[in-house]
Design a protein around this motif. Structure first.
Motif, PDB file in Angstrom:
ATOM      1  N   ASP A   3       0.839  -1.191   0.000  1.00 13.10           N
ATOM      2  CA  ASP A   3       0.000   0.000   0.000  1.00 13.10           C
ATOM      3  C   ASP A   3       0.880   1.249   0.000  1.00 13.10           C
ATOM      4  O   ASP A   3       1.782   1.367   0.819  1.00 13.10           O
ATOM      5  CB  ASP A   3      -0.891  -0.029   1.246  1.00 13.10           C
ATOM      6  CG  ASP A   3      -1.983   1.018   1.202  1.00 13.10           C
ATOM      7  OD1 ASP A   3      -2.166   1.622   0.137  1.00 13.10           O
ATOM      8  OD2 ASP A   3      -2.635   1.220   2.238  1.00 13.10           O
ATOM      9  N   PRO A   4       0.647   2.229  -0.919  1.00 15.00           N
ATOM     10  CA  PRO A   4       1.501   3.405  -0.972  1.00 15.00           C
ATOM     11  C   PRO A   4       1.368   4.303   0.257  1.00 15.00           C
ATOM     12  O   PRO A   4       2.205   5.159   0.476  1.00 15.00           O
ATOM     13  CB  PRO A   4       1.056   4.133  -2.234  1.00 15.00           C
ATOM     14  CG  PRO A   4      -0.308   3.645  -2.506  1.00 15.00           C
ATOM     15  CD  PRO A   4      -0.374   2.249  -1.941  1.00 15.00           C
ATOM     16  N   ASP A   6       1.631   3.248   3.228  1.00 11.84           N
ATOM     17  CA  ASP A   6       2.504   2.687   4.257  1.00 11.84           C
ATOM     18  C   ASP A   6       3.520   3.749   4.663  1.00 11.84           C
ATOM     19  O   ASP A   6       3.974   4.518   3.842  1.00 11.84           O
ATOM     20  CB  ASP A   6       3.249   1.482   3.670  1.00 11.84           C
ATOM     21  CG  ASP A   6       3.132   0.263   4.540  1.00 11.84           C
ATOM     22  OD1 ASP A   6       2.518   0.360   5.609  1.00 11.84           O
ATOM     23  OD2 ASP A   6       3.651  -0.783   4.132  1.00 11.84           O
ATOM     24  N   PRO A  10      10.646   3.399   0.750  1.00 10.65           N
ATOM     25  CA  PRO A  10      10.783   2.331  -0.247  1.00 10.65           C
ATOM     26  C   PRO A  10      12.107   1.581  -0.086  1.00 10.65           C
ATOM     27  O   PRO A  10      13.125   2.171   0.278  1.00 10.65           O
ATOM     28  CB  PRO A  10      10.723   3.067  -1.582  1.00 10.65           C
ATOM     29  CG  PRO A  10      10.879   4.510  -1.285  1.00 10.65           C
ATOM     30  CD  PRO A  10      10.575   4.715   0.150  1.00 10.65           C
ATOM     31  N   GLN A  14      12.554  -1.469  -4.643  1.00 15.74           N
ATOM     32  CA  GLN A  14      11.439  -0.621  -5.051  1.00 15.74           C
ATOM     33  C   GLN A  14      11.956   0.662  -5.701  1.00 15.74           C
ATOM     34  O   GLN A  14      11.403   1.122  -6.697  1.00 15.74           O
ATOM     35  CB  GLN A  14      10.553  -0.284  -3.857  1.00 15.74           C
ATOM     36  CG  GLN A  14       9.750  -1.448  -3.347  1.00 15.74           C
ATOM     37  CD  GLN A  14       9.033  -1.144  -2.051  1.00 15.74           C
ATOM     38  OE1 GLN A  14       9.541  -0.414  -1.198  1.00 15.74           O
ATOM     39  NE2 GLN A  14       7.841  -1.710  -1.892  1.00 15.74           N
ATOM     40  N   LYS A  30       0.585   4.745  -8.413  1.00 20.08           N
ATOM     41  CA  LYS A  30       0.702   4.209  -7.051  1.00 20.08           C
ATOM     42  C   LYS A  30       2.152   4.275  -6.568  1.00 20.08           C
ATOM     43  O   LYS A  30       2.432   4.739  -5.458  1.00 20.08           O
ATOM     44  CB  LYS A  30       0.196   2.766  -7.053  1.00 20.08           C
ATOM     45  CG  LYS A  30       0.280   2.052  -5.739  1.00 20.08           C
ATOM     46  CD  LYS A  30      -0.281   0.646  -5.922  1.00 20.08           C
ATOM     47  CE  LYS A  30       0.102  -0.260  -4.787  1.00 20.08           C
ATOM     48  NZ  LYS A  30      -0.361  -1.627  -4.999  1.00 20.08           N
ATOM     49  N   ASN A  31       3.083   3.830  -7.422  1.00 19.79           N
ATOM     50  CA  ASN A  31       4.493   3.856  -7.042  1.00 19.79           C
ATOM     51  C   ASN A  31       5.022   5.284  -6.966  1.00 19.79           C
ATOM     52  O   ASN A  31       5.837   5.607  -6.105  1.00 19.79           O
ATOM     53  CB  ASN A  31       5.335   3.047  -8.019  1.00 19.79           C
ATOM     54  CG  ASN A  31       5.099   1.565  -7.879  1.00 19.79           C
ATOM     55  OD1 ASN A  31       4.515   1.110  -6.907  1.00 19.79           O
ATOM     56  ND2 ASN A  31       5.538   0.806  -8.851  1.00 19.79           N
ATOM     57  N   THR A  33       3.343   7.924  -6.127  1.00 17.61           N
ATOM     58  CA  THR A  33       2.840   8.472  -4.865  1.00 17.61           C
ATOM     59  C   THR A  33       3.680   7.981  -3.697  1.00 17.61           C
ATOM     60  O   THR A  33       4.066   8.766  -2.827  1.00 17.61           O
ATOM     61  CB  THR A  33       1.369   8.069  -4.662  1.00 17.61           C
ATOM     62  OG1 THR A  33       0.604   8.551  -5.755  1.00 17.61           O
ATOM     63  CG2 THR A  33       0.830   8.615  -3.361  1.00 17.61           C
ATOM     64  N   ARG A  34       3.997   6.690  -3.679  1.00 19.21           N
ATOM     65  CA  ARG A  34       4.849   6.130  -2.623  1.00 19.21           C
ATOM     66  C   ARG A  34       6.217   6.809  -2.611  1.00 19.21           C
ATOM     67  O   ARG A  34       6.724   7.202  -1.564  1.00 19.21           O
ATOM     68  CB  ARG A  34       5.023   4.627  -2.831  1.00 19.21           C
ATOM     69  CG  ARG A  34       5.921   3.973  -1.783  1.00 19.21           C
ATOM     70  CD  ARG A  34       6.493   2.640  -2.212  1.00 19.21           C
ATOM     71  NE  ARG A  34       7.354   2.819  -3.365  1.00 19.21           N
ATOM     72  CZ  ARG A  34       7.422   1.967  -4.385  1.00 19.21           C
ATOM     73  NH1 ARG A  34       6.682   0.881  -4.406  1.00 19.21           N
ATOM     74  NH2 ARG A  34       8.220   2.196  -5.411  1.00 19.21           N
ATOM     75  N   ASP A  35       6.792   6.973  -3.791  1.00 21.52           N
ATOM     76  CA  ASP A  35       8.129   7.563  -3.886  1.00 21.52           C
ATOM     77  C   ASP A  35       8.149   9.011  -3.409  1.00 21.52           C
ATOM     78  O   ASP A  35       9.037   9.411  -2.660  1.00 21.52           O
ATOM     79  CB  ASP A  35       8.646   7.485  -5.318  1.00 21.52           C
ATOM     80  CG  ASP A  35       8.820   6.059  -5.795  1.00 21.52           C
ATOM     81  OD1 ASP A  35       8.893   5.145  -4.941  1.00 21.52           O
ATOM     82  OD2 ASP A  35       8.873   5.856  -7.018  1.00 21.52           O
ATOM     83  N   THR A  37       6.007  10.462  -1.450  1.00 21.84           N
ATOM     84  CA  THR A  37       5.554  10.587  -0.067  1.00 21.84           C
ATOM     85  C   THR A  37       6.607  10.120   0.927  1.00 21.84           C
ATOM     86  O   THR A  37       6.836  10.770   1.945  1.00 21.84           O
ATOM     87  CB  THR A  37       4.260   9.775   0.147  1.00 21.84           C
ATOM     88  OG1 THR A  37       3.295  10.199  -0.802  1.00 21.84           O
ATOM     89  CG2 THR A  37       3.709   9.973   1.532  1.00 21.84           C
ATOM     90  N   HIS A  38       7.261   8.996   0.634  1.00 19.67           N
ATOM     91  CA  HIS A  38       8.143   8.370   1.631  1.00 19.67           C
ATOM     92  C   HIS A  38       9.601   8.261   1.196  1.00 19.67           C
ATOM     93  O   HIS A  38      10.436   7.898   2.016  1.00 19.67           O
ATOM     94  CB  HIS A  38       7.626   6.972   1.981  1.00 19.67           C
ATOM     95  CG  HIS A  38       6.225   6.985   2.501  1.00 19.67           C
ATOM     96  ND1 HIS A  38       5.884   7.558   3.705  1.00 19.67           N
ATOM     97  CD2 HIS A  38       5.075   6.514   1.965  1.00 19.67           C
ATOM     98  CE1 HIS A  38       4.584   7.430   3.886  1.00 19.67           C
ATOM     99  NE2 HIS A  38       4.068   6.801   2.847  1.00 19.67           N
TER     100      HIS A  38
END
Length: 72
Positions: A3-4, A6, A10, A14, A30-31, A33-35, A37-38
């Protein structure tokens, strides 16, 4: 896939996947957004520079090999 939203940064794999996908223009939302954000920008920049250098050197080696076998 994870889940992005999380709160974990990464992993190396990832980030490598994201750098490769971005290089070819196929990064998923999705990826991304994860990148954003975190992930830490410095990690992506460093990995992107290393990936670009390895990619360029690989292409150079392939061209040299082909020219060698072509007798040029």
């Amino acid at each position: 896939m994870e889940d992005p939203v999380d709160n974990k940064p990464p992993s190396f794999w990832q980030m490598l996947h994201s750098v490769m996908a971005a290089a070819f223009g196929v990064q998923s939302g999705k990826n991304r957004t994860r990148d954003f954000t975190h992930g830490k920008p410095s990690h992506f920049v460093l990995l992107g520079v290393v990936f670009t250098a390895v990619f360029a050197l690989t292409l150079f080696a392939i061209v040299k090999l082909v020219l060698h076998f072509a007798g040029v």
